[in-house]
Motif scaffolding. Sequence first.
Motif, PDB file in Angstrom:
ATOM      1  N   ASP A 110       1.235  -1.082   0.087  1.00  0.00           N
ATOM      2  CA  ASP A 110      -0.311   0.210  -0.125  1.00  0.00           C
ATOM      3  C   ASP A 110       0.420   1.284  -0.186  1.00  0.00           C
ATOM      4  O   ASP A 110       2.436   1.185   0.516  1.00  0.00           O
ATOM      5  CB  ASP A 110      -0.912   0.019   0.879  1.00  0.00           C
ATOM      6  N   PHE A 111       0.787   1.962  -0.444  1.00  0.00           N
ATOM      7  CA  PHE A 111       1.060   3.131  -0.922  1.00  0.00           C
ATOM      8  C   PHE A 111       0.155   4.723   0.513  1.00  0.00           C
ATOM      9  O   PHE A 111       1.089   5.115   0.818  1.00  0.00           O
ATOM     10  CB  PHE A 111       1.031   4.546  -2.092  1.00  0.00           C
ATOM     11  N   THR A 130      -4.783   3.227  -1.606  1.00  0.00           N
ATOM     12  CA  THR A 130      -4.216   3.123  -2.781  1.00  0.00           C
ATOM     13  C   THR A 130      -3.641   2.028  -2.472  1.00  0.00           C
ATOM     14  O   THR A 130      -2.300   1.857  -1.855  1.00  0.00           O
ATOM     15  CB  THR A 130      -4.319   4.417  -3.228  1.00  0.00           C
ATOM     16  N   THR A 131      -2.908   1.539  -3.511  1.00  0.00           N
ATOM     17  CA  THR A 131      -1.641   0.863  -3.959  1.00  0.00           C
ATOM     18  C   THR A 131      -0.573   0.537  -5.283  1.00  0.00           C
ATOM     19  O   THR A 131      -1.188   1.402  -6.004  1.00  0.00           O
ATOM     20  CB  THR A 131      -2.456  -1.293  -3.359  1.00  0.00           C
ATOM     21  N   TYR A 132       0.329  -0.113  -4.859  1.00  0.00           N
ATOM     22  CA  TYR A 132       1.056  -0.462  -6.279  1.00  0.00           C
ATOM     23  C   TYR A 132       0.864  -1.892  -6.789  1.00  0.00           C
ATOM     24  O   TYR A 132       1.067  -1.876  -7.571  1.00  0.00           O
ATOM     25  CB  TYR A 132       2.779  -0.496  -5.195  1.00  0.00           C
ATOM     26  N   GLY A 169      -2.204   8.877  -4.492  1.00  0.00           N
ATOM     27  CA  GLY A 169      -1.828  10.314  -3.949  1.00  0.00           C
ATOM     28  C   GLY A 169      -4.177   9.738  -3.254  1.00  0.00           C
ATOM     29  O   GLY A 169      -4.848   9.417  -4.528  1.00  0.00           O
ATOM     30  N   MET A 170      -3.995  10.677  -2.332  1.00  0.00           N
ATOM     31  CA  MET A 170      -5.256  11.201  -2.186  1.00  0.00           C
ATOM     32  C   MET A 170      -6.276  11.959  -1.302  1.00  0.00           C
ATOM     33  O   MET A 170      -4.713  12.184  -0.895  1.00  0.00           O
ATOM     34  CB  MET A 170      -6.110   9.641  -0.956  1.00  0.00           C
ATOM     35  N   SER A 389       6.720   7.313   4.979  1.00  0.00           N
ATOM     36  CA  SER A 389       4.958   8.423   5.293  1.00  0.00           C
ATOM     37  C   SER A 389       4.704   8.419   6.257  1.00  0.00           C
ATOM     38  O   SER A 389       5.116   7.318   7.218  1.00  0.00           O
ATOM     39  CB  SER A 389       4.258   6.954   4.925  1.00  0.00           C
ATOM     40  N   LEU A 390       4.686   9.626   7.048  1.00  0.00           N
ATOM     41  CA  LEU A 390       3.545   9.740   7.949  1.00  0.00           C
ATOM     42  C   LEU A 390       2.502   9.233   7.815  1.00  0.00           C
ATOM     43  O   LEU A 390       1.670   9.640   6.816  1.00  0.00           O
ATOM     44  CB  LEU A 390       3.937  11.467   8.184  1.00  0.00           C
ATOM     45  N   PRO A 391       2.050   9.664   8.849  1.00  0.00           N
ATOM     46  CA  PRO A 391       0.023   8.960   9.436  1.00  0.00           C
ATOM     47  C   PRO A 391      -0.107   9.875   8.025  1.00  0.00           C
ATOM     48  O   PRO A 391      -0.516  11.029   8.317  1.00  0.00           O
ATOM     49  CB  PRO A 391      -0.083   8.998  10.790  1.00  0.00           C
ATOM     50  N   SER A 392      -1.457   9.330   7.138  1.00  0.00           N
ATOM     51  CA  SER A 392      -1.669  10.287   6.131  1.00  0.00           C
ATOM     52  C   SER A 392      -3.426  10.033   7.295  1.00  0.00           C
ATOM     53  O   SER A 392      -4.068   9.610   7.551  1.00  0.00           O
ATOM     54  CB  SER A 392      -2.872   9.406   5.193  1.00  0.00           C
TER      55      SER A 392
END
Length: 647
Positions: A110-111, A130-132, A169-170, A389-392
Motif C-alpha cells: 500500500d502507498f 491506494t496500492t502499487y 495519492g488521496m 510515510s507520516l500518518p495520512s
Amino acid sequence: MHFKLLLLIFFCGLTVTTNAQEKQGANWFLGGDYDVFLGPIPGVHLDFNHSEVSKSQFLIKYGMRVGAVATISDRKGRLLFFTNDGYVFSREKSNNEYQPMLNSGSRGSDFSELIMQNPKDEQRYYIFTTTYSWENPLLVKEVNMRLNNGLGDVVPSASGAVKTNIGTGMAAMLHANNKDFWLVTSSATGDSIFSFPVNAAGIGARVVSLPNRNIDSLCWLKSSPNSEMLVTGGKQGVELFHFNRHTGAVSPFVTLGIPDPGKEKGYSFSFSPDNKKLYVGTKSIFDPVNNQNNSSCSILQYELTAGNATQIQQTVTALYKTSLPNSTNDPLFISDMQLAMNGKIYTSIRNPSFSYNQNYLSQINYPDQKGLNAGFQLNTIHVGALILSLPSLNQTIFRNVGKLQAQASKDTICYGDSVQLSAYGAGAERFRWQIVDGLTSPNDTLANPIVWPTVTTTYRVIASSPFRTDTAFVKVVVRTNPEIKLSGPEEVFTLAENQEYQASGETPRSTLNWQVFGGEIVSGQGTNHIRVNWAEAGSGTLRVVEITGQACNYSESLNVKITGSPPPVFYNIITPNGDKLNDAFVIQNLKWYAENELKIYNRWGVEVFRTRNYKNNWQTEELSSGVYFYRFQAGTQTWKGWLEVVK
C-alpha cells in the motif's frame, strides 16, 4: 451483494464542526520495520495531546512496515485504531504488542491510506487505500468499533474495490454544505483527477476533471485545510489546482517551478494552517547520463497570495537544503510532510546514508509566517527507523488548526469530579489560564491543567508564540449535587423487623439503589421507601446511591445502632375453639427469649403446665374455662401474670 450497492448503503459522509478542531489526529504511529535477523524493530508513537509532543516506542504483531500508515482517535484524543501497510491494528495490546483486528486482512504493497468517520454512526469508520498493484485499485474497508468488546473489527462484507487505475495519492475535501465530503484521487496515468461525492446516500459517481496537466500519479496529493486547493507533483513542476466544493470539479491554479529543476522535483506537500503558504518537499532526480541520483533535496515555501504565477514563483524560499557528498543509487528526498493539531508541520527526510538509528522528524514551527520566520527546525524528534510515510490524516480535521482551541476531557462532569483541560493549535508554545473555580495555578507553560470545578464554569486560556497571541474558552458543565436525606429509626432492637426508612431530596426520575450492612431489605429496593430486618446486636448502615441516568451517582449513608431486646408481651385471653384466633397462649417477641421456661398454675397454685423453650403452641387442651396464672423465665429475668381460658 455487489460492492457498489454496498457502498451506497453504508457510506454516509463525515460529520464536521466548522468552528472547532477536535483531536481525531492526536496520535501518530510511524516508523519501525522488520528485519529477518533482528526481528521486529520498534516504531514510534507520537502523542499530541499535550503541549510537548510525547514519544514512546511500540511494537505490532509481525513488525511495523514502512508502507502506508494512518491513525484515528476520538474527538477527545483517545486512540481508536491505526493502519499499516494493509493491516488494521486495534488499541488492544498483548505481550506489549498492538494486535491486528480479527478480520484485518493481509499485508499489501500500500502507498497511502485515509480514515473517515461515518456521520450517522460515530462507531463506524471507513479506510480508503491506494496500492502499487498492477491494476492500481482504490480499496475500502469498514471498521465497526462496537465489535470485539469495543476494540473494533473490520467488517468483511464491507471490503472491496471502488475503482481501478487510480493514482497513489488521496485527499478529503469538505463539501460546500459543510456536511458532506469529496474523496479525491488521480488517474494512474496522471491525465485526470477523480472526485467521489461522499454523502448520506453513500459514495456517488465520480466527477472527472481534465486539467490538461500531466501530473505525477506517484506523488502525494494534498488538500488545503479549507478544502479549496489541491497540490501534487507534475512533469513541469508543482501543480496547484482550485477545487470547486459544490461540484467536485478541479481547475488549474498555477504551476510552480523548483529552483533546481535538473536535480530535484516536487514530491511531498503541505499547506499552512491559514491556507496562504505552500510547502514543498523535493526528491532527487535520477541522472540517466551518469546512471545515478543527483542526491539533493529541499524544503521550499511559496506565498500563494503574492499575485499571479510569476509573482508567486518569486516568493520561493528554501527553508532547508541538503545533499550527499557522494552520489548514490538511492534517492535523497523529503518523504512526507504533515500538518499536526498543534499548528506545526512535521517532515521526514529520507537519507539513504542513514542507519536505522539516525532518522529524525524535523518541523516547521510557525508555518503561517513568511520565509525564514516559519522557523524550520532540523532533527527535533528522534524516530530511529526509516520513515517513508507520516500518518495520512484527513486534512479537513485541521481546518481550524490555525486558531487556538480549548477542550475539556469531559464536557459534563459530576459534582466532586475533576476534569483535564487542554489548549492546542495556532503553533502556541506558552499557555496562561484564568484563575477561576477549580483552577488555582497561573502556570504560564501548562497546556493541560486538571481542575475541580464545583459549579458550571467557563475557563479562558491565553496562548502565545513568538509571532502571535490567541485566546480560547472552554465550558465545563457540573451537574448539581442533590441533597439526599435519609430518615428512619437510628436505634433499633436486635433482630428488629420491618423497620421503615425513607430518602428525600433525590433528583426526579432517578433510581435509588439501597445497600444495608447488618441487616436485609424486605421491600422497596429502587424506590425512596424501604423496609429492613436488622440482625444481631452491633451496628448497621444504610447507604443509598442515586442513579441519575447522566453518569452521575450520588450517595448518602445512615448509621443505625442495634442493641437490646424488646420486652415480651403476653396475650391473656385464650379461646381454643379452632377458629385460629387466640387458639394458643401467645407471647410476643418470643424470638428474643428462645431459651426460656414457662409454668402455668390454677387459682389454687397447682402447676398444670410446664415446658422449656416455649414455641407459642400451648392450647389448654386439658384445662377447663377459668382464670390461670403464668410464670415466664428467660435467663435471669422473670415475668408473672394471669390469663383467662374461654371454651
